[in-house]
Design a protein around this motif. Structure first.
Motif, PDB file in Angstrom:
ATOM      1  N   GLU A   1       0.837  -1.197   0.000  1.00 40.11           N
ATOM      2  CA  GLU A   1       0.000   0.000   0.000  1.00 40.11           C
ATOM      3  C   GLU A   1       0.874   1.251   0.000  1.00 40.11           C
TER       4      GLU A   1
ATOM      5  N   GLU B   1      -0.129   5.088  -1.232  1.00 39.88           N
ATOM      6  CA  GLU B   1      -1.261   5.304  -0.328  1.00 39.88           C
ATOM      7  C   GLU B   1      -0.754   5.667   1.063  1.00 39.88           C
TER       8      GLU B   1
ATOM      9  N   ARG C   1       4.327   7.723  -7.349  1.00 32.14           N
ATOM     10  CA  ARG C   1       2.963   7.416  -7.782  1.00 32.14           C
ATOM     11  C   ARG C   1       3.049   6.237  -8.741  1.00 32.14           C
TER      12      ARG C   1
ATOM     13  N   ARG D   1       2.468   1.803  -3.258  1.00 33.15           N
ATOM     14  CA  ARG D   1       1.521   2.318  -4.239  1.00 33.15           C
ATOM     15  C   ARG D   1       1.345   3.824  -4.117  1.00 33.15           C
TER      16      ARG D   1
END
Length: 471
Positions: free
Chosen positions: A59, A64, A283, A62
């Protein structure tokens, strides 16, 4: 235009002839102290019971953000540094009776030239000032009071200044050490960025600044400011009074510091900068995890280790895992480092040499080639996959002058850190490989003149057990 970078890069390339004629030996009695301390200044404890970030490792990779569970500045700094720069394990060498520490952020030869300084302004419950992190005890030394953030030229409630002590690397790697110092800054930058995101806050890097002015502001002498990293944190009142540098006496690292003119010349040239590279934020799009029990970020980074070697038998990684590694390595919009991939043992992928993702360039077994190009290090052939990171140094230095040389190695180090964490999260391991026959790599990849320079090798696979490891 200065081309010190080209002179330095050519002079520090590995060749068989140079290795045969090198009479350098490791003077263990003069080995640099791995931990920097500043004596005579207040030392502040970081909370030992700081909340653990709850985000998953993939996560975080990614892009996040995790939940914000730290309610004050002390808890935030503790969880941030514990998962970005702290000691994570020890190794014992029985033949020497020597124990040494491993840290969350990897380092070439485990020599750790990078120091973590930071300034705070308006961080909840934490006095505004200038600090230095002590990873040996997970504490911080207060080296200044007041507003040091404004003088840094980058916004943030917390602004890190990543400095480099080149002698720590040069003790072992001689003039080539500047490359490794820059790799390590990239690793440290990415480790901070990931840890901040896991804690629920954004971070941004600033590589364009006046080096000597920042060094004077901080009161450092043998440490070179290399990168600024700003970040958010729990908001509090700004209470900064007049800026006061408390100083502190830096501990002596060696009886003798050997000077390497090539390093000094190269660093002096990179102090000149024009413009400012774009802020870099990760990103990427990764395949969604198939399991609900994705490895937590806090676990992955604390148990991250560099593989001593890889088991070269029948063990493989999956195509999906390789695609995840490639996605992790990618940047949105115009990265200057391209990965060439030596696929050895990946389910569903034919062994061969690939570029631009999975575009095959050469088919067939690449294990001997990968190891041979990596100074004969077998781990580059025993891995499941090995990478050559090729940097567009011509474009970078045309844009940023000699300082662009730093940026290429920063980017390679940051990519390496993401590969480390992703590998750990998926159940295998990685290791950075800074030694390779530069021009032989270029010939093997059939790079045209000006088509890029190799700046880093990296292997991923199933590690052999390291009996020296504890913790």
């Amino acid at each position: 235009m200065s081309e010190a970078w080209r002179r330095y890069h050519e002079a520090t390339k590995h060749t068989p002839e140079k290795l045969r004629n090198n009479r350098h030996f490791l003077d263990w009695k003069n080995m640099p102290e791995p931990f920097r301390h500043y004596e005579g200044v207040p030392v502040l404890d970081l909370p030992a019971d700081a909340p653990v970030p709850v985000a998953g490792a993939l996560e975080v990779l990614r892009g996040e953000a995790g939940a914000r569970v730290a309610r004050d500045g002390g808890a935030f700094l503790s969880q941030l540094l514990f998962h970005a720069a702290a000691v994570s394990a020890t190794k014992h060498v029985p033949s020497m009776g020597y124990r040494y520490a491993l840290r969350v952020n990897p380092s070439s030869g485990n020599l750790h030239p990078t120091e973590f300084h930071f300034a705070t302004l308006g961080l909840a419950g934490w006095p505004d000032g200038l600090y230095h992190y002590r990873p040996s005890s997970h504490m911080v030394e207060q080296r200044g009071r007041g507003d040091f953030v404004t003088g840094m030229g980058v916004e943030g409630r917390v602004v890190f200044v990543l400095t480099s002590i080149a002698w720590r690397e040069a003790w072992k790697y001689q003039s080539r050490a500047y490359r490794y110092c820059c790799h390590d800054i990239g690793h440290a930058w990415e480790a901070l960025d990931e840890s901040a995101r896991a804690c629920g806050y954004g971070a941004w890097a600033q590589a364009g600044f006046a080096d000597d002015a920042v060094a004077e502001l901080m009161g450092v002498e043998d440490e070179w400011p290399m990168l600024l990293v700003g970040m958010d944190g729990p908001a509090g009142e700004v209470s900064a009074g007049e800026r006061e540098l408390l100083g502190g006496c830096a501990n002596r690292l060696s009886e003798e510091v050997v000077e390497y003119p090539l390093i000094e010349e190269m660093h002096k040239a990179t102090k000149v900068w024009r413009g400012s590279p774009a802020e870099s934020r990760l990103r990427v799009r990764l395949p969604a995890p198939r399991r609900a029990d994705e490895m937590p970020f806090a676990v992955a980074v604390r148990q991250r280790r560099s593989a001593l070697d890889f088991r070269g038998g029948g063990e493989t990684i999956t195509r999906e895992q390789l695609e995840t590694l490639l996605a992790v390595a990618a940047r949105d919009g115009g990265g200057f480092v391209e990965l060439w991939v030596y696929v050895h043992r990946v389910d569903g992928v034919e062994p061969g040499l690939y570029r631009r993702g999975m575009e095959m360039v050469l088919s067939g077994d690449q294990r001997v080639a990968a190891a041979g190009l990596s100074l004969g290090q077998e781990l580059a052939g025993n891995s499941c996959v090995t990478f050559s990171m090729i940097a567009d140094l011509e474009t970078l230095t045309a844009l940023h002058g000699d300082r662009g040389y730093r940026y290429a190695h920063f980017e390679a180090g940051a990519i390496g850190q993401r590969l480390y964490v992703a590998s750990e999260a998926m159940g295998f391991r990685s290791t950075g490989i800074g030694a390779f026959f530069d021009d032989a790599v270029h010939r093997y990849l059939d790079l045209e003149e000006g088509g890029g320079q190799v700046v880093y090798h990296f292997g991923c696979g199933h590690p052999v057990k390291d009996e020296r490891l504890s913790g």
